[in-house]
Design an enzyme around this catalytic site. Sequence first.
Site, PDB file in Angstrom:
ATOM      1  N   GLY A  52       0.818  -1.205   0.000  1.00  0.00           N
ATOM      2  CA  GLY A  52       0.000   0.000   0.000  1.00  0.00           C
ATOM      3  C   GLY A  52       0.851   1.254   0.000  1.00  0.00           C
ATOM      4  O   GLY A  52       2.062   1.201   0.245  1.00  0.00           O
ATOM      5  N   GLY A  69       2.051   5.587   4.674  1.00  0.00           N
ATOM      6  CA  GLY A  69       1.174   6.219   5.657  1.00  0.00           C
ATOM      7  C   GLY A  69      -0.200   5.616   5.783  1.00  0.00           C
ATOM      8  O   GLY A  69      -1.061   6.182   6.465  1.00  0.00           O
ATOM      9  N   HIS A 129      -6.229  35.019 -12.704  1.00  0.00           N
ATOM     10  CA  HIS A 129      -5.861  33.621 -12.973  1.00  0.00           C
ATOM     11  C   HIS A 129      -6.792  32.666 -12.217  1.00  0.00           C
ATOM     12  O   HIS A 129      -7.357  31.731 -12.792  1.00  0.00           O
ATOM     13  CB  HIS A 129      -4.403  33.386 -12.553  1.00  0.00           C
ATOM     14  CG  HIS A 129      -3.885  32.013 -12.860  1.00  0.00           C
ATOM     15  ND1 HIS A 129      -2.961  31.765 -13.838  1.00  0.00           N
ATOM     16  CD2 HIS A 129      -4.162  30.796 -12.311  1.00  0.00           C
ATOM     17  CE1 HIS A 129      -2.690  30.480 -13.884  1.00  0.00           C
ATOM     18  NE2 HIS A 129      -3.402  29.873 -12.948  1.00  0.00           N
ATOM     19  N   GLU A 130      -6.962  32.916 -10.911  1.00  0.00           N
ATOM     20  CA  GLU A 130      -7.820  32.033 -10.113  1.00  0.00           C
ATOM     21  C   GLU A 130      -9.288  32.211 -10.482  1.00  0.00           C
ATOM     22  O   GLU A 130     -10.066  31.253 -10.428  1.00  0.00           O
ATOM     23  CB  GLU A 130      -7.608  32.319  -8.623  1.00  0.00           C
ATOM     24  CG  GLU A 130      -6.184  32.102  -8.135  1.00  0.00           C
ATOM     25  CD  GLU A 130      -5.667  30.718  -8.433  1.00  0.00           C
ATOM     26  OE1 GLU A 130      -6.475  29.760  -8.487  1.00  0.00           O
ATOM     27  OE2 GLU A 130      -4.453  30.574  -8.651  1.00  0.00           O
ATOM     28  N   ASP A 142      -0.197  24.092 -14.028  1.00  0.00           N
ATOM     29  CA  ASP A 142      -1.363  23.760 -14.848  1.00  0.00           C
ATOM     30  C   ASP A 142      -0.943  23.017 -16.117  1.00  0.00           C
ATOM     31  O   ASP A 142      -1.572  22.029 -16.521  1.00  0.00           O
ATOM     32  CB  ASP A 142      -2.112  25.036 -15.229  1.00  0.00           C
ATOM     33  CG  ASP A 142      -2.651  25.778 -14.022  1.00  0.00           C
ATOM     34  OD1 ASP A 142      -2.883  25.115 -12.995  1.00  0.00           O
ATOM     35  OD2 ASP A 142      -2.835  27.004 -14.095  1.00  0.00           O
TER      36      ASP A 142
END
Length: 673
Positions: free
Chosen positions: A231, A234, A453-454, A529
């Site tokens: 796995g 953590g 941008h956001e 991006d």
Amino acid sequence: MSNQENKPAPPEGPERRPGANGPGGDQSFNWKGLLWLSIALSLIATGIMWHSTPPGKPLPYKDFLASLESGALDKGKGVKVVTSQGSQLDSIVSYQDKEGGAVKHTTPVNLGMVREELNAKLAAQGLVPAFEEDTNVGANLLVTLLPLVLLLGLVYFFFRQQIKMAGRGAMSFGKSRARLLTMDKNKITFKQVAGVDEAKEEVSELVEFLKDPKKFQKLGGHIPKGVLMVGPPGTGKTLLAKAIAGEADVPFFSISGSDFVEMFVGVGASRVRDMFEQGRKSAPCLIFIDEIDAVGRHRGHGMGGGHDEREQTLNALLVEMDGFDTGEGVIIIAATNRPDVLDPALLRPGRFDRQVSVSLPDVKGREGILKVHAKKVKMAADVDLMIIARGTPGYSGAELANVINEAALMAARRSAKAITTKDLEEARDKVRWGKERRSMAISEKEKENTAFHEAGHAILLEVLEHTEPLHKVTIIPRGPSLGSTMWLPEEDKYTQRKNELLDDLVVTMGGRVAEEMVFGDVTNGAMGDIRHATRIARKMVCEWGMSDNLGMIEYGDNNEHVFLARDMTSSRGYSEDTARKIDTEIKLLIDNSYQRAKELLIKYRPQMDALAKALLEYETLDGANVREIMQHGQMLNPPRSKPPMPPAVPDASGARDESAGEALPGGLAGAPA
């Protein structure tokens, strides 16, 4: 009911063997050696101070000369000079006339210094000294030989100690470094393990076997010799192994795969044999090998070939696992994050014949994990952990534990009496993206660019059909990014449809498109991006069969993790013409997404401008605020005033932060500026 009483005592591990640090070990203070040293020094001092001069009242040499010159000496008895050997002084024996007879005196003297003076003064008085040699052979031998004997004794004592320690180190060099976890100190049970219910069910029969082996043996069945837990990091593989030992109440030996490998050939194999021998003496018990890929890598893939110490250690492990019987009550549990690099012989039935997948928890598992860790801290009464669980898709158990801890630290810093939902949400964002950098001085030009941008990302999230609900958009720097747009899935998702992936590409292009529309220029802030879009488009074409021109064919070997010795010799698997077609398809997907994002943002330009203006004023807006702007052109319920920030300063370099974040697994993602 514990069966610990009927089991033999565990063998002496590295922490319990004689010679280890602690009371009773060779590293403790050697009181016996100190006692013998004190006795020897006392004997030397006694020998040095032991004078063999005849008895008599002590008389200083100055007083002896005065008595000699005054005629107070008894000339009938004369004067006797006793010469000594070694470091002792010579002595002059004389008699003085007193009432009631002559009194004997002894004068210590260094004859070599006063011989001429003494002879002259005695001759002046008509005395001829009688010379006598000290015959105390025992004292002389003691003074002469004792220092030499003591020196030899100390040398022998210290060398003997060093030889013993070196011998013990050499003999223990090939001993196992497995640490014995006593259940009395830190007992972990299945109640403390949440989010991996299927894995717990799969290993529960190991607990039953360790408690009652005859239940399985009378039907002819046998328990798996080894269990391999696979796995991501953590997810609780080590914790689950400890819980198995805690439930069965048996000894638990823990060792890392790297503990076997040393620079000397043969040490690792010796430690493997010693580890299994310790396990047999403590049966029934569990032996847990963490990060087994450090020693269990595929043989024959070494870069230089030859006789590798790691391969010899692996061979010893294979032989030991194939050579012991499960009836002995020794179960091997191993954990790894890289099952793809393990040797096939290690995974065959009869060795690690069961693999348990310990995956990232779902929403119910995350809630359970949060509840386990929330018991250790003080939560406010109105905290709903399901909200936090829903907002943390893709988080591992270790990350969720860190969320609780960070929330507790935040609450403590502001002297709160309990942890609130706001603390947990801020801790969630901090664990994944880093702490808000409110003190970062950003020029107004940079802030305006980040806001648009956001806003481009956020507008597309709202208008596209196959996207997740917008959660929050901010222009506050966090981690490496200057701003973030976050969305939360309504439910855990394990597959993604083609339309969802295409809309994801459009949203990713939104920030770059907004910059070009508003400023007529672009920045390097869309690096993350572009990386995210390229990776998604390449997977769609090469792995997921979502290209009409290339069809349902996998291009490449799809090795998510690199194994250098193996991958250096692997071929691409397709022609140059196919490679050009792949590049063309990837570019076509990204170009179409860019064009679609541009068309939508042109259509919703007023809403984008209003959203960017609100971001510049309030810095952080949640999904409800953005939806109000989309529907009404303004916010009906604006957030509270933003916290004070330091004054902005012009950016002298004119450069943006190139370190931009990427979309994160599980749906909670950021599209930073």
